[in-house]
Design a protein around this motif. Structure first.
Motif, PDB file in Angstrom:
ATOM      1  N   ILE A  50       0.840  -1.189   0.000  1.00  0.00           N
ATOM      2  CA  ILE A  50       0.000   0.000   0.000  1.00  0.00           C
ATOM      3  C   ILE A  50       0.879   1.244   0.000  1.00  0.00           C
ATOM      4  CG2 ILE A  50      -1.896  -1.180   1.175  1.00  0.00           C
ATOM      5  CD1 ILE A  50      -1.046   0.158   3.760  1.00  0.00           C
ATOM      6  N   GLN A  51       0.252   2.389  -0.242  1.00  0.00           N
ATOM      7  CA  GLN A  51       0.990   3.631  -0.415  1.00  0.00           C
ATOM      8  C   GLN A  51       1.885   3.988   0.764  1.00  0.00           C
ATOM      9  OE1 GLN A  51      -1.948   6.603  -1.300  1.00  0.00           O
ATOM     10  NE2 GLN A  51      -2.066   6.050  -3.468  1.00  0.00           N
ATOM     11  N   GLY A  52       1.463   3.613   1.967  1.00  0.00           N
ATOM     12  CA  GLY A  52       2.234   3.984   3.143  1.00  0.00           C
ATOM     13  C   GLY A  52       3.623   3.405   3.182  1.00  0.00           C
ATOM     14  N   PHE A  53       3.877   2.365   2.387  1.00  0.00           N
ATOM     15  CA  PHE A  53       5.189   1.733   2.384  1.00  0.00           C
ATOM     16  C   PHE A  53       5.962   2.013   1.101  1.00  0.00           C
ATOM     17  CE2 PHE A  53       2.673  -1.136   5.220  1.00  0.00           C
ATOM     18  CZ  PHE A  53       3.299  -0.755   6.393  1.00  0.00           C
ATOM     19  N   ILE A  54       5.528   2.994   0.318  1.00  0.00           N
ATOM     20  CA  ILE A  54       6.253   3.410  -0.884  1.00  0.00           C
ATOM     21  C   ILE A  54       7.150   4.579  -0.542  1.00  0.00           C
ATOM     22  CG2 ILE A  54       6.046   4.392  -3.194  1.00  0.00           C
ATOM     23  CD1 ILE A  54       3.439   2.904  -3.525  1.00  0.00           C
ATOM     24  N   ARG A  75      12.892  -3.174   0.373  1.00  0.00           N
ATOM     25  CA  ARG A  75      12.288  -4.510   0.339  1.00  0.00           C
ATOM     26  C   ARG A  75      12.080  -5.002  -1.079  1.00  0.00           C
ATOM     27  NH1 ARG A  75       7.620  -5.752   1.684  1.00  0.00           N
ATOM     28  NH2 ARG A  75       6.637  -3.707   1.690  1.00  0.00           N
ATOM     29  N   GLU A  76      11.598  -4.104  -1.954  1.00  0.00           N
ATOM     30  CA  GLU A  76      11.324  -4.500  -3.334  1.00  0.00           C
ATOM     31  C   GLU A  76      11.309  -3.255  -4.211  1.00  0.00           C
ATOM     32  OE1 GLU A  76       7.699  -6.580  -5.901  1.00  0.00           O
ATOM     33  OE2 GLU A  76       7.824  -6.893  -3.728  1.00  0.00           O
ATOM     34  N   THR A  77      11.873  -3.358  -5.400  1.00  0.00           N
ATOM     35  CA  THR A  77      11.908  -2.235  -6.330  1.00  0.00           C
ATOM     36  C   THR A  77      10.601  -2.141  -7.103  1.00  0.00           C
ATOM     37  OG1 THR A  77      14.288  -2.558  -6.593  1.00  0.00           O
ATOM     38  CG2 THR A  77      13.179  -1.162  -8.230  1.00  0.00           C
ATOM     39  N   ILE A  78      10.067  -0.928  -7.210  1.00  0.00           N
ATOM     40  CA  ILE A  78       8.900  -0.678  -8.057  1.00  0.00           C
ATOM     41  C   ILE A  78       9.372  -0.227  -9.436  1.00  0.00           C
ATOM     42  CG2 ILE A  78       6.807   0.695  -8.362  1.00  0.00           C
ATOM     43  CD1 ILE A  78       6.662   0.917  -5.302  1.00  0.00           C
ATOM     44  N   SER A  79      10.229   0.783  -9.469  1.00  0.00           N
ATOM     45  CA  SER A  79      10.764   1.253 -10.744  1.00  0.00           C
ATOM     46  C   SER A  79      12.006   2.096 -10.513  1.00  0.00           C
ATOM     47  CB  SER A  79       9.714   2.084 -11.514  1.00  0.00           C
ATOM     48  OG  SER A  79       9.413   3.271 -10.798  1.00  0.00           O
ATOM     49  N   ILE A  80      12.794   2.240 -11.560  1.00  0.00           N
ATOM     50  CA  ILE A  80      13.951   3.141 -11.563  1.00  0.00           C
ATOM     51  C   ILE A  80      13.872   3.962 -12.835  1.00  0.00           C
ATOM     52  CG2 ILE A  80      16.470   3.349 -11.567  1.00  0.00           C
ATOM     53  CD1 ILE A  80      16.640   0.645 -10.226  1.00  0.00           C
ATOM     54  N   PRO A 141      21.152  11.896 -13.354  1.00  0.00           N
ATOM     55  CA  PRO A 141      20.397  11.675 -12.124  1.00  0.00           C
ATOM     56  C   PRO A 141      19.448  10.493 -12.293  1.00  0.00           C
ATOM     57  CG  PRO A 141      19.448  13.488 -13.334  1.00  0.00           C
ATOM     58  CD  PRO A 141      20.686  13.094 -14.081  1.00  0.00           C
ATOM     59  N   PHE A 142      19.162   9.795 -11.203  1.00  0.00           N
ATOM     60  CA  PHE A 142      18.181   8.720 -11.270  1.00  0.00           C
ATOM     61  C   PHE A 142      17.336   8.729 -10.013  1.00  0.00           C
ATOM     62  CE2 PHE A 142      21.893   6.716  -9.287  1.00  0.00           C
ATOM     63  CZ  PHE A 142      21.347   5.994  -8.244  1.00  0.00           C
ATOM     64  N   GLU A 143      16.162   8.097 -10.127  1.00  0.00           N
ATOM     65  CA  GLU A 143      15.199   8.032  -9.031  1.00  0.00           C
ATOM     66  C   GLU A 143      14.733   6.595  -8.861  1.00  0.00           C
ATOM     67  OE1 GLU A 143      11.326  10.636  -7.849  1.00  0.00           O
ATOM     68  OE2 GLU A 143      11.220   9.609  -9.791  1.00  0.00           O
ATOM     69  N   ILE A 144      14.731   6.114  -7.626  1.00  0.00           N
ATOM     70  CA  ILE A 144      14.266   4.763  -7.320  1.00  0.00           C
ATOM     71  C   ILE A 144      12.954   4.861  -6.547  1.00  0.00           C
ATOM     72  CG2 ILE A 144      14.800   2.562  -6.211  1.00  0.00           C
ATOM     73  CD1 ILE A 144      17.769   3.378  -6.342  1.00  0.00           C
ATOM     74  N   ASN A 145      11.942   4.191  -7.048  1.00  0.00           N
ATOM     75  CA  ASN A 145      10.641   4.079  -6.389  1.00  0.00           C
ATOM     76  C   ASN A 145      10.558   2.658  -5.834  1.00  0.00           C
ATOM     77  OD1 ASN A 145       7.288   3.673  -7.081  1.00  0.00           O
ATOM     78  ND2 ASN A 145       7.951   5.459  -5.963  1.00  0.00           N
ATOM     79  N   PHE A 146      10.329   2.509  -4.512  1.00  0.00           N
ATOM     80  CA  PHE A 146      10.470   1.180  -3.934  1.00  0.00           C
ATOM     81  C   PHE A 146       9.570   0.988  -2.718  1.00  0.00           C
ATOM     82  CE2 PHE A 146      13.274   3.956  -1.624  1.00  0.00           C
ATOM     83  CZ  PHE A 146      13.366   3.456  -0.339  1.00  0.00           C
ATOM     84  N   ALA A 200      -7.091  -6.837   5.942  1.00  0.00           N
ATOM     85  CA  ALA A 200      -7.984  -6.829   4.783  1.00  0.00           C
ATOM     86  C   ALA A 200      -8.567  -5.436   4.570  1.00  0.00           C
ATOM     87  CB  ALA A 200      -9.096  -7.858   4.958  1.00  0.00           C
ATOM     88  N   GLY A 201      -8.909  -4.774   5.677  1.00  0.00           N
ATOM     89  CA  GLY A 201      -9.443  -3.420   5.569  1.00  0.00           C
ATOM     90  C   GLY A 201      -8.426  -2.440   5.012  1.00  0.00           C
ATOM     91  N   LEU A 202      -7.188  -2.545   5.467  1.00  0.00           N
ATOM     92  CA  LEU A 202      -6.134  -1.656   4.966  1.00  0.00           C
ATOM     93  C   LEU A 202      -5.879  -1.900   3.484  1.00  0.00           C
ATOM     94  CD1 LEU A 202      -3.704  -1.958   7.987  1.00  0.00           C
ATOM     95  CD2 LEU A 202      -4.778   0.165   7.217  1.00  0.00           C
ATOM     96  N   SER A 203      -5.850  -3.161   3.077  1.00  0.00           N
ATOM     97  CA  SER A 203      -5.649  -3.479   1.659  1.00  0.00           C
ATOM     98  C   SER A 203      -6.804  -2.960   0.823  1.00  0.00           C
ATOM     99  CB  SER A 203      -5.505  -4.988   1.470  1.00  0.00           C
ATOM    100  OG  SER A 203      -4.358  -5.477   2.127  1.00  0.00           O
ATOM    101  N   GLY A 204      -8.027  -3.073   1.349  1.00  0.00           N
ATOM    102  CA  GLY A 204      -9.196  -2.598   0.626  1.00  0.00           C
ATOM    103  C   GLY A 204      -9.202  -1.100   0.443  1.00  0.00           C
TER     104      GLY A 204
END
Length: 220
Positions: A50-54, A75-80, A141-146, A200-204
């Motif tokens: 969820i957004q809170g961990f991006i 923890r995990e890469t979203i994009s670079i 320059p580069f940006e990591i979204n993770f 489940a509520g947070l994911s929803g």
């Protein structure tokens, strides 16, 4: 005034629910309690996308260097993405997304890492580092979204995203850890069911945000 969860208040709540700890006569439980909290923090961060961990970090490539450290608490890469130039002016104002590939693909694509070029791909070099190919020829320059693990709670860090936005899940999850330690399986199962409902509520909620954004784009 609303009561906010802190590391200290969470420990007090767990002691109250479990009717254990809080005195020198129950030293083992007191010692284990911070670990229960940290274990559940890690599980919440692992289970929730969820957004809170991006998070995002920015940096710049170094000429002729192809291996770069991952962000702290990664923890995990979203994009670079990397900044490139539209013209000869070194403004780096055109963003291009690097494509994820396997380590073997990157080594096959760019076998001589002493040669340089414009980066196109990235791979996990190991848990702590990326491999970028081609080896950068410029200081773009580069940006990591993770996805990140938030700063864990302790006596010097009393709050984080979880205590502010998911205190119920953290409390109920910590109670699962505590009652499991106390070998009270009935209580552990009861709080585990509540924890699952919280998650489940947070994911929803986050899924609804995604659907809302999509609907706004389609209606624009």
């Amino acid at each position: 005034m609303p009561t906010a969860m802190t590391f200290a208040s969470l420990q007090d709540d767990v002691i109250s629910y479990c009717e254990r700890g809080g005195s020198t006569t129950d030293a083992d439980f007191n010692t284990q309690l911070p670990g229960f909290i940290n274990l559940r923090e890690r599980q919440i961060a692992r289970e929730l996308k969820i957004q809170g961990f991006i998070n995002n970090v920015t940096a710049a490539f170094q000429t002729s260097l192809g291996v770069y450290p991952k962000p702290a608490r990664w923890r995990e890469t979203i994009s670079i993405n990397v900044g490139t130039n539209l013209s000869t002016a070194t403004t780096y104002n055109q963003r291009v997304t690097l494509l994820p590939r396997s380590y073997e693909y990157c080594r096959s694509y760019w076998p001589n890492d002493t040669l340089t070029g414009t980066p196109k791909f990235y791979a996990d070099y190991n848990y702590n580092n990326y491999l970028i190919v081609p080896t950068p020829a410029d200081t773009n320059p580069f940006e990591i979204n993770f996805w990140e693990l938030p700063v864990l709670l302790d006596s010097s860090n009393q709050t984080n995203w979880i205590t502010e936005y998911a205190p119920n899940a953290l409390l109920h999850g910590t109670l699962v850890e505590a009652f499991t330690y106390l070998k009270n399986q009935e209580q552990a199962a009861s709080w585990s069911a509540q924890y699952d409902r919280d998650m489940a509520g947070l994911s929803g909620e986050d899924l609804q945000k995604i659907l809302d954004r999509a609907q706004k784009r389609n209606n624009a």
